[in-house]
Write a protein that holds these residues in place. Structure first.
Motif, PDB file in Angstrom:
ATOM      1  N   GLY A   1      88.330  88.568  60.730  1.00 40.10           N
ATOM      2  CA  GLY A   1      89.403  90.046  61.365  1.00 40.10           C
ATOM      3  C   GLY A   1      88.445  91.076  60.836  1.00 40.10           C
ATOM      4  O   GLY A   1      88.075  91.077  59.670  1.00 40.10           O
ATOM      5  N   GLY A   2      89.599  91.761  60.861  1.00 36.86           N
ATOM      6  CA  GLY A   2      89.047  93.890  60.254  1.00 36.86           C
ATOM      7  C   GLY A   2      87.934  94.395  61.180  1.00 36.86           C
ATOM      8  O   GLY A   2      88.581  94.123  62.244  1.00 36.86           O
ATOM      9  N   GLY A   3      88.254  95.382  60.682  1.00 41.79           N
ATOM     10  CA  GLY A   3      87.360  96.672  61.745  1.00 41.79           C
ATOM     11  C   GLY A   3      88.786  97.042  62.539  1.00 41.79           C
ATOM     12  O   GLY A   3      89.789  97.414  61.908  1.00 41.79           O
ATOM     13  N   GLU A   4      87.500  97.495  63.742  1.00 40.66           N
ATOM     14  CA  GLU A   4      89.272  98.476  64.259  1.00 40.66           C
ATOM     15  C   GLU A   4      89.521  98.078  66.311  1.00 40.66           C
ATOM     16  O   GLU A   4      88.524  97.357  66.130  1.00 40.66           O
ATOM     17  N   PRO A   5      90.300  98.683  66.560  1.00 41.16           N
ATOM     18  CA  PRO A   5      90.508  97.482  67.816  1.00 41.16           C
ATOM     19  C   PRO A   5      89.224  98.365  68.753  1.00 41.16           C
ATOM     20  O   PRO A   5      88.871  99.867  68.845  1.00 41.16           O
TER      21      PRO A   5
ATOM     22  N   TYR B   1      97.893  95.641  48.556  1.00 39.56           N
ATOM     23  CA  TYR B   1      98.011  94.273  49.558  1.00 39.56           C
ATOM     24  C   TYR B   1      97.780  95.150  51.460  1.00 39.56           C
ATOM     25  O   TYR B   1      97.496  94.373  51.984  1.00 39.56           O
ATOM     26  N   VAL B   2      98.502  95.458  51.345  1.00 38.76           N
ATOM     27  CA  VAL B   2      98.665  96.299  53.176  1.00 38.76           C
ATOM     28  C   VAL B   2      97.599  96.735  53.137  1.00 38.76           C
ATOM     29  O   VAL B   2      96.752  96.614  54.427  1.00 38.76           O
ATOM     30  N   ASP B   3      96.270  97.356  52.198  1.00 42.41           N
ATOM     31  CA  ASP B   3      95.017  97.591  52.705  1.00 42.41           C
ATOM     32  C   ASP B   3      94.476  96.647  52.948  1.00 42.41           C
ATOM     33  O   ASP B   3      93.880  96.286  53.697  1.00 42.41           O
ATOM     34  N   ASN B   4      94.385  95.839  52.446  1.00 42.16           N
ATOM     35  CA  ASN B   4      93.755  94.172  52.436  1.00 42.16           C
ATOM     36  C   ASN B   4      94.166  93.216  53.704  1.00 42.16           C
ATOM     37  O   ASN B   4      93.695  92.476  54.188  1.00 42.16           O
ATOM     38  N   PHE B   5      95.492  93.310  53.964  1.00 44.17           N
ATOM     39  CA  PHE B   5      95.474  92.808  55.442  1.00 44.17           C
ATOM     40  C   PHE B   5      95.373  93.418  56.166  1.00 44.17           C
ATOM     41  O   PHE B   5      94.897  92.722  57.113  1.00 44.17           O
ATOM     42  N   PHE B   6      94.574  94.521  56.318  1.00 44.14           N
ATOM     43  CA  PHE B   6      94.024  95.365  57.009  1.00 44.14           C
ATOM     44  C   PHE B   6      92.194  95.159  57.374  1.00 44.14           C
ATOM     45  O   PHE B   6      91.590  94.725  58.897  1.00 44.14           O
ATOM     46  N   GLU B   7      92.252  94.039  56.618  1.00 43.04           N
ATOM     47  CA  GLU B   7      90.617  93.236  56.423  1.00 43.04           C
ATOM     48  C   GLU B   7      90.563  92.170  57.044  1.00 43.04           C
ATOM     49  O   GLU B   7      89.664  91.756  58.006  1.00 43.04           O
ATOM     50  N   VAL B   8      92.350  91.551  57.270  1.00 43.41           N
ATOM     51  CA  VAL B   8      91.941  90.187  58.744  1.00 43.41           C
ATOM     52  C   VAL B   8      92.588  90.527  59.286  1.00 43.41           C
ATOM     53  O   VAL B   8      92.979  89.540  60.622  1.00 43.41           O
ATOM     54  N   ILE B   9      93.076  91.452  60.362  1.00 44.15           N
ATOM     55  CA  ILE B   9      93.662  91.650  61.357  1.00 44.15           C
ATOM     56  C   ILE B   9      92.990  91.265  62.878  1.00 44.15           C
ATOM     57  O   ILE B   9      92.143  91.761  62.495  1.00 44.15           O
ATOM     58  N   ASP B  10      93.398  89.913  63.217  1.00 45.77           N
ATOM     59  CA  ASP B  10      92.858  89.514  64.619  1.00 45.77           C
ATOM     60  C   ASP B  10      93.207  90.875  65.764  1.00 45.77           C
ATOM     61  O   ASP B  10      94.101  90.834  66.074  1.00 45.77           O
TER      62      ASP B  10
ATOM     63  N   ASP C   1      92.466  77.464  57.993  1.00 45.53           N
ATOM     64  CA  ASP C   1      92.846  77.033  56.222  1.00 45.53           C
ATOM     65  C   ASP C   1      93.477  77.756  55.336  1.00 45.53           C
ATOM     66  O   ASP C   1      93.404  78.514  56.225  1.00 45.53           O
ATOM     67  N   TYR C   2      94.215  76.792  54.525  1.00 47.35           N
ATOM     68  CA  TYR C   2      95.212  78.239  53.500  1.00 47.35           C
ATOM     69  C   TYR C   2      93.955  79.105  52.890  1.00 47.35           C
ATOM     70  O   TYR C   2      94.450  80.131  52.273  1.00 47.35           O
ATOM     71  N   ASP C   3      92.263  78.567  52.553  1.00 46.23           N
ATOM     72  CA  ASP C   3      91.809  79.533  51.899  1.00 46.23           C
ATOM     73  C   ASP C   3      90.964  80.426  53.151  1.00 46.23           C
ATOM     74  O   ASP C   3      90.106  81.393  52.496  1.00 46.23           O
ATOM     75  N   ALA C   4      90.759  80.095  54.347  1.00 47.98           N
ATOM     76  CA  ALA C   4      90.260  81.308  54.948  1.00 47.98           C
ATOM     77  C   ALA C   4      90.018  82.579  55.141  1.00 47.98           C
ATOM     78  O   ALA C   4      89.820  83.083  55.146  1.00 47.98           O
ATOM     79  N   LEU C   5      91.145  82.977  54.612  1.00 48.34           N
ATOM     80  CA  LEU C   5      91.784  84.942  54.319  1.00 48.34           C
ATOM     81  C   LEU C   5      91.351  85.155  52.485  1.00 48.34           C
ATOM     82  O   LEU C   5      91.280  86.370  52.755  1.00 48.34           O
ATOM     83  N   GLU C   6      90.833  84.145  52.321  1.00 44.80           N
ATOM     84  CA  GLU C   6      90.129  84.830  50.524  1.00 44.80           C
ATOM     85  C   GLU C   6      89.322  85.643  50.876  1.00 44.80           C
ATOM     86  O   GLU C   6      88.402  85.336  51.562  1.00 44.80           O
TER      87      GLU C   6
END
Length: 201
Positions: free
Chosen positions: A86-90, A176-185, A11-16
């Motif tokens: 998402g987030g964390g490490e691979p 923004y880039v720092d927060n992108f790492f919090e949602v990486i799958d 959903d649109y709000d899923a990454l909030e």
């Protein structure tokens, strides 16, 4: 065959709170749709040139196809690279290769953030598989395709066009880039890596 806008896998709000719903709605429904429409228009123009055998405007049409199709591909990967959990490490083989190619996950993260943050104007930070070396490399693309090395396949992309973050982060691209790492799958990134690893030129 025509290019089509893929559905968002959430959903649109899923990454909030990391990426808010209004950004996701505009980004997916308006901006990505625009690249799909532009790619299809360029394809139609090329078909018309082939039918008429008049290639007088081919340079501009090929440029438009490269821009819009790359925008469509990058965005399709971008949506799938993210997940509400998402987030964390691979882990696994991807983690091993990140450590081998960059020294550590933290070193990779620093280089990726610097590349994405340092894009002049609009573009992308990309983690790519390099088929020339069978290694991972980080690239920074201006617009959607400029300065991206040949023989590379993107497996993780971060959109740093202003439409991806400005409504929420204003001019603070780094946050923004720092927060992108919090949602990486990382499962999606690992799957893309598995499809590329071992394929060389």
């Amino acid at each position: 065959m025509t290019y089509e806008l893929p559905d968002l896998p959430y959903d649109y709000d899923a990454l909030e709170p990391h990426i808010d719903s209004r950004i996701m709605e505009l980004h997916h429904d308006k901006h990505h749709q625009g690249y799909v429409d532009g790619a299809n228009a360029a394809r139609d123009a090329l078909e018309g040139m082939r039918d008429s055998e008049d290639f007088g405007d081919i340079k501009s049409v090929k440029r438009a196809l490269a821009f819009h199709l790359s925008g469509h591909v990058n965005h399709t990967i971008f949506w799938e690279n993210m997940h509400p959990d998402g987030g964390g490490e691979p882990g696994g083989e991807l983690a091993d290769h990140i450590e081998a190619d960059f020294g550590s996950f933290e070193a990779f993260k620093s280089e990726f953030a610097a590349a994405a943050g340092g894009v002049e104007g609009s573009g992308w930070g990309l983690l790519c598989h390099d088929a020339a070396s069978d290694e991972l490399i980080i690239a920074a693309a201006e617009n959607h395709q400029n300065q991206t090395p040949q023989a590379t396949t993107p497996i993780l992309v971060c959109d740093v066009w202003e439409h991806a973050y400005y409504l929420q982060y204003e001019n603070n691209r780094g946050e923004y880039v720092d927060n992108f790492f919090e949602v990486i799958d990382w499962d999606d990134v690992a799957q893309r890596f598995e499809q590329c690893h071992g394929n060389t030129i």
